[in-house]
Design a protein around this motif. Structure first.
Motif, PDB file in Angstrom:
ATOM      1  N   ILE A 180     121.203  79.754  54.441  1.00  0.00           N
ATOM      2  CA  ILE A 180     122.467  79.087  54.727  1.00  0.00           C
ATOM      3  C   ILE A 180     122.574  77.842  53.848  1.00  0.00           C
ATOM      4  O   ILE A 180     121.662  77.013  53.811  1.00  0.00           O
ATOM      5  CB  ILE A 180     122.546  78.697  56.222  1.00  0.00           C
ATOM      6  N   LYS A 181     123.678  77.731  53.141  1.00  0.00           N
ATOM      7  CA  LYS A 181     123.930  76.565  52.300  1.00  0.00           C
ATOM      8  C   LYS A 181     124.556  75.444  53.110  1.00  0.00           C
ATOM      9  O   LYS A 181     124.132  74.286  53.034  1.00  0.00           O
ATOM     10  CB  LYS A 181     124.845  76.940  51.134  1.00  0.00           C
ATOM     11  N   GLN A 182     125.584  75.786  53.872  1.00  0.00           N
ATOM     12  CA  GLN A 182     126.235  74.806  54.727  1.00  0.00           C
ATOM     13  C   GLN A 182     127.041  75.512  55.811  1.00  0.00           C
ATOM     14  O   GLN A 182     127.329  76.704  55.700  1.00  0.00           O
ATOM     15  CB  GLN A 182     127.159  73.899  53.918  1.00  0.00           C
ATOM     16  N   VAL A 183     127.370  74.758  56.846  1.00  0.00           N
ATOM     17  CA  VAL A 183     128.260  75.262  57.881  1.00  0.00           C
ATOM     18  C   VAL A 183     129.421  74.287  58.013  1.00  0.00           C
ATOM     19  O   VAL A 183     129.317  73.115  57.682  1.00  0.00           O
ATOM     20  CB  VAL A 183     127.537  75.446  59.242  1.00  0.00           C
ATOM     21  N   ARG A 184     130.551  74.798  58.515  1.00  0.00           N
ATOM     22  CA  ARG A 184     131.725  73.952  58.746  1.00  0.00           C
ATOM     23  C   ARG A 184     132.462  74.452  59.977  1.00  0.00           C
ATOM     24  O   ARG A 184     132.298  75.612  60.379  1.00  0.00           O
ATOM     25  CB  ARG A 184     132.654  73.963  57.533  1.00  0.00           C
ATOM     26  N   LEU A 185     133.236  73.574  60.564  1.00  0.00           N
ATOM     27  CA  LEU A 185     134.070  73.955  61.690  1.00  0.00           C
ATOM     28  C   LEU A 185     135.458  74.331  61.201  1.00  0.00           C
ATOM     29  O   LEU A 185     135.965  73.760  60.232  1.00  0.00           O
ATOM     30  CB  LEU A 185     134.181  72.803  62.695  1.00  0.00           C
ATOM     31  N   VAL A 186     136.036  75.301  61.855  1.00  0.00           N
ATOM     32  CA  VAL A 186     137.405  75.726  61.561  1.00  0.00           C
ATOM     33  C   VAL A 186     138.217  75.588  62.845  1.00  0.00           C
ATOM     34  O   VAL A 186     137.907  76.249  63.840  1.00  0.00           O
ATOM     35  CB  VAL A 186     137.446  77.184  61.053  1.00  0.00           C
ATOM     36  N   PRO A 187     139.247  74.695  62.868  1.00  0.00           N
ATOM     37  CA  PRO A 187     139.658  73.793  61.797  1.00  0.00           C
ATOM     38  C   PRO A 187     138.638  72.666  61.594  1.00  0.00           C
ATOM     39  O   PRO A 187     137.881  72.343  62.505  1.00  0.00           O
ATOM     40  CB  PRO A 187     140.994  73.244  62.294  1.00  0.00           C
ATOM     41  N   GLU A 188     138.664  72.078  60.403  1.00  0.00           N
ATOM     42  CA  GLU A 188     137.713  71.023  60.077  1.00  0.00           C
ATOM     43  C   GLU A 188     138.073  69.718  60.788  1.00  0.00           C
ATOM     44  O   GLU A 188     139.228  69.445  61.095  1.00  0.00           O
ATOM     45  CB  GLU A 188     137.668  70.795  58.564  1.00  0.00           C
ATOM     46  N   LEU A 189     137.043  68.919  61.021  1.00  0.00           N
ATOM     47  CA  LEU A 189     137.169  67.591  61.618  1.00  0.00           C
ATOM     48  C   LEU A 189     138.018  67.567  62.889  1.00  0.00           C
ATOM     49  O   LEU A 189     138.996  66.823  62.992  1.00  0.00           O
ATOM     50  CB  LEU A 189     137.732  66.594  60.594  1.00  0.00           C
ATOM     51  N   PRO A 190     137.672  68.393  63.870  1.00  0.00           N
ATOM     52  CA  PRO A 190     138.389  68.315  65.150  1.00  0.00           C
ATOM     53  C   PRO A 190     138.159  66.956  65.798  1.00  0.00           C
ATOM     54  O   PRO A 190     137.151  66.292  65.545  1.00  0.00           O
ATOM     55  CB  PRO A 190     137.762  69.443  65.966  1.00  0.00           C
ATOM     56  N   GLN A 191     139.071  66.549  66.638  1.00  0.00           N
ATOM     57  CA  GLN A 191     138.979  65.248  67.294  1.00  0.00           C
ATOM     58  C   GLN A 191     137.868  65.256  68.338  1.00  0.00           C
ATOM     59  O   GLN A 191     137.768  66.166  69.157  1.00  0.00           O
ATOM     60  CB  GLN A 191     140.311  64.899  67.952  1.00  0.00           C
ATOM     61  N   ALA A 192     137.039  64.231  68.309  1.00  0.00           N
ATOM     62  CA  ALA A 192     135.967  64.114  69.304  1.00  0.00           C
ATOM     63  C   ALA A 192     136.543  63.719  70.657  1.00  0.00           C
ATOM     64  O   ALA A 192     137.551  63.004  70.731  1.00  0.00           O
ATOM     65  CB  ALA A 192     134.943  63.080  68.855  1.00  0.00           C
ATOM     66  N   LEU A 193     135.904  64.168  71.719  1.00  0.00           N
ATOM     67  CA  LEU A 193     136.243  63.682  73.047  1.00  0.00           C
ATOM     68  C   LEU A 193     135.919  62.185  73.076  1.00  0.00           C
ATOM     69  O   LEU A 193     134.770  61.799  72.800  1.00  0.00           O
ATOM     70  CB  LEU A 193     135.429  64.430  74.105  1.00  0.00           C
ATOM     71  N   PRO A 194     136.868  61.317  73.383  1.00  0.00           N
ATOM     72  CA  PRO A 194     136.603  59.871  73.344  1.00  0.00           C
ATOM     73  C   PRO A 194     135.390  59.458  74.166  1.00  0.00           C
ATOM     74  O   PRO A 194     134.627  58.566  73.760  1.00  0.00           O
ATOM     75  CB  PRO A 194     137.899  59.271  73.905  1.00  0.00           C
ATOM     76  N   GLU A 195     135.196  60.087  75.324  1.00  0.00           N
ATOM     77  CA  GLU A 195     134.045  59.737  76.167  1.00  0.00           C
ATOM     78  C   GLU A 195     132.724  60.024  75.472  1.00  0.00           C
ATOM     79  O   GLU A 195     131.722  59.335  75.728  1.00  0.00           O
ATOM     80  CB  GLU A 195     134.121  60.499  77.496  1.00  0.00           C
ATOM     81  N   SER A 196     132.694  61.036  74.595  1.00  0.00           N
ATOM     82  CA  SER A 196     131.465  61.337  73.858  1.00  0.00           C
ATOM     83  C   SER A 196     131.145  60.216  72.879  1.00  0.00           C
ATOM     84  O   SER A 196     129.981  59.788  72.750  1.00  0.00           O
ATOM     85  CB  SER A 196     131.612  62.671  73.118  1.00  0.00           C
ATOM     86  N   LEU A 197     132.146  59.736  72.169  1.00  0.00           N
ATOM     87  CA  LEU A 197     131.938  58.625  71.240  1.00  0.00           C
ATOM     88  C   LEU A 197     131.550  57.351  71.985  1.00  0.00           C
ATOM     89  O   LEU A 197     130.696  56.577  71.514  1.00  0.00           O
ATOM     90  CB  LEU A 197     133.201  58.385  70.413  1.00  0.00           C
ATOM     91  N   GLU A 198     132.147  57.139  73.155  1.00  0.00           N
ATOM     92  CA  GLU A 198     131.802  55.959  73.955  1.00  0.00           C
ATOM     93  C   GLU A 198     130.349  56.026  74.427  1.00  0.00           C
ATOM     94  O   GLU A 198     129.643  55.007  74.436  1.00  0.00           O
ATOM     95  CB  GLU A 198     132.739  55.862  75.155  1.00  0.00           C
ATOM     96  N   ALA A 199     129.894  57.212  74.801  1.00  0.00           N
ATOM     97  CA  ALA A 199     128.506  57.369  75.253  1.00  0.00           C
ATOM     98  C   ALA A 199     127.533  57.073  74.126  1.00  0.00           C
ATOM     99  O   ALA A 199     126.479  56.459  74.338  1.00  0.00           O
ATOM    100  CB  ALA A 199     128.290  58.777  75.790  1.00  0.00           C
ATOM    101  N   ILE A 200     127.875  57.495  72.916  1.00  0.00           N
ATOM    102  CA  ILE A 200     127.026  57.206  71.755  1.00  0.00           C
ATOM    103  C   ILE A 200     126.996  55.703  71.495  1.00  0.00           C
ATOM    104  O   ILE A 200     125.932  55.120  71.232  1.00  0.00           O
ATOM    105  CB  ILE A 200     127.541  57.969  70.516  1.00  0.00           C
ATOM    106  N   ALA A 201     128.146  55.052  71.573  1.00  0.00           N
ATOM    107  CA  ALA A 201     128.221  53.612  71.307  1.00  0.00           C
ATOM    108  C   ALA A 201     127.427  52.801  72.329  1.00  0.00           C
ATOM    109  O   ALA A 201     126.857  51.749  71.993  1.00  0.00           O
ATOM    110  CB  ALA A 201     129.679  53.170  71.301  1.00  0.00           C
ATOM    111  N   ARG A 202     127.368  53.265  73.581  1.00  0.00           N
ATOM    112  CA  ARG A 202     126.671  52.532  74.649  1.00  0.00           C
ATOM    113  C   ARG A 202     125.174  52.807  74.667  1.00  0.00           C
ATOM    114  O   ARG A 202     124.418  52.085  75.316  1.00  0.00           O
ATOM    115  CB  ARG A 202     127.231  52.918  76.023  1.00  0.00           C
ATOM    116  N   ALA A 203     124.723  53.841  73.999  1.00  0.00           N
ATOM    117  CA  ALA A 203     123.354  54.336  74.162  1.00  0.00           C
ATOM    118  C   ALA A 203     122.296  53.359  73.655  1.00  0.00           C
ATOM    119  O   ALA A 203     122.487  52.659  72.659  1.00  0.00           O
ATOM    120  CB  ALA A 203     123.196  55.673  73.450  1.00  0.00           C
ATOM    121  N   ASP A 204     121.176  53.324  74.365  1.00  0.00           N
ATOM    122  CA  ASP A 204     119.968  52.654  73.880  1.00  0.00           C
ATOM    123  C   ASP A 204     119.107  53.619  73.082  1.00  0.00           C
ATOM    124  O   ASP A 204     118.303  53.204  72.242  1.00  0.00           O
ATOM    125  CB  ASP A 204     119.136  52.147  75.068  1.00  0.00           C
TER     126      ASP A 204
END
Length: 338
Positions: free
Chosen positions: A175-199
């Protein structure tokens, strides 16, 4: 039974005087759920961020029939974090053996029904977590309908996560690479918030191209992890994977993840050093699968630390021991956060 501790609640391994770390665990498949079973003994502040690119098996059937996001990986993570009686766990893991539901998991149907009475899929996931009294929370990385496409070194392509295994075999090409179709779907905001808060951010273990990397192809996830001040740990797989990473080293895994995401998303790799009995390896070798060769010096040359622990468990199927893995993660966290 310990006095005052309910029979269905996990006994936690508290560290005196220490605040329970906020953990964001990113991945999918059985690897992520295995890790969660161990981690919930150390902290209740867990957020599992799970890929939704699966389109095979029972999840694929419900995806096509009901137009919902695939429930399988999310169901596994919910059950891993759940505090419930053994009979309920057995029920939710039950797979029908006959009729049109043959092969389908009751847990998948439970989440499908919850989705039917909820306004959104992420609300359905939240409600199922409430019903099962889970430790922490489980979030889909995105709620958009996405498919996974793989491109191989010979230039051919394959659309559909469930088809990649056979396509790789037919192409006899990495495998050379993988991609999502459609590309760059919007993240669930709560997922990004959990990453930002994480230790502590933990990636893997699990299928490199179909469980871990797809999360980082969602818009904003790689950036959020790279910018986080949390300790970022990548759990290395114990074995290579048939139809996905045959012949790859641990360093190849790290490079592929970085190429699909962003610099600075991994601080340390945790890898298995337990010797696996030769008789256990026989069926794996017949499939072209072998213990993952770490290539430690190559990983360290990327500026990433490597820690090794005895993590392997199982006789017929080699898996991470959830308690040993969680213990290793927390030991590395405590050492590197001093």
């Amino acid at each position: 039974m310990m006095e005052g501790v309910p029979v269905n609640e996990t006994v936690r391994l508290y560290v005196p005087g220490a605040r329970e770390p906020r953990v964001a665990a990113i991945g999918g498949g059985h690897g992520l759920s295995t890790m969660l079973r161990g981690l919930k003994k150390y902290t209740k502040n867990i957020t599992a961020i799970v890929t939704v690119a699966d389109d095979g098996g029972g999840s694929g059937m419900l995806r096509e029939d009901l137009g919902m996001l695939p429930p399988g990986d999310i169901r596994n993570c919910i059950l891993a974090l759940a505090n419930m009686e053994p009979t309920m766990e057995q029920l939710l893991n039950y797979r029908f053996r006959e009729g049109s539901l043959a092969g389908q998991s009751f847990g998948n149907l439970f989440l499908a029904a919850m989705n039917g009475i909820s306004a959104t899929f992420d609300e359905a996931v939240y409600k199922m977590g409430q019903v099962l009294a889970i430790t922490g929370q489980v979030l889909p990385v995105t709620t958009q309908d996405v498919r996974l496409e793989a491109e191989f070194l010979n230039g051919s392509r394959c659309l559909g996560e469930s088809k990649i295994f056979q396509a790789k075999k037919a192409n006899n090409s990495r495998i050379k690479q993988v991609r999502l179709v459609p590309e760059l779907p919007q993240a669930l905001p709560e997922s990004l918030e959990a990453i930002a808060r994480a230790d502590l951010i933990v990636m893997g273990p699990g299928s490199l191209y179909t469980s871990i990397i797809p999360n980082f192809l969602v818009d904003g996830v790689a950036k959020a992890v790279a910018e986080s001040h949390a300790l970022k740990i990548l759990i290395m797989n114990i074995m290579t994977q048939d139809g996905e990473t045959e012949g790859c080293t641990g360093a190849d895994h790290v490079r592929a993840l970085l190429e699909h995401s962003a610099p600075g998303i991994v601080d340390v790799c945790i890898a298995n050093c337990a010797k696996i009995p030769e008789e256990t390896l026989i069926p794996y070798r017949e499939e072209g699968v072998e213990p993952l060769r770490l290539a430690r010096e190559e990983i360290e040359a990327m500026g990433i630390q490597v820690r090794e622990y005895e993590l392997a468990a199982g006789r017929r199927y080699i898996r991470h021991d959830p308690e040993a893995l969680a213990s290793a993660i927390m030991e590395v966290y405590r050492q590197m956060r001093r």
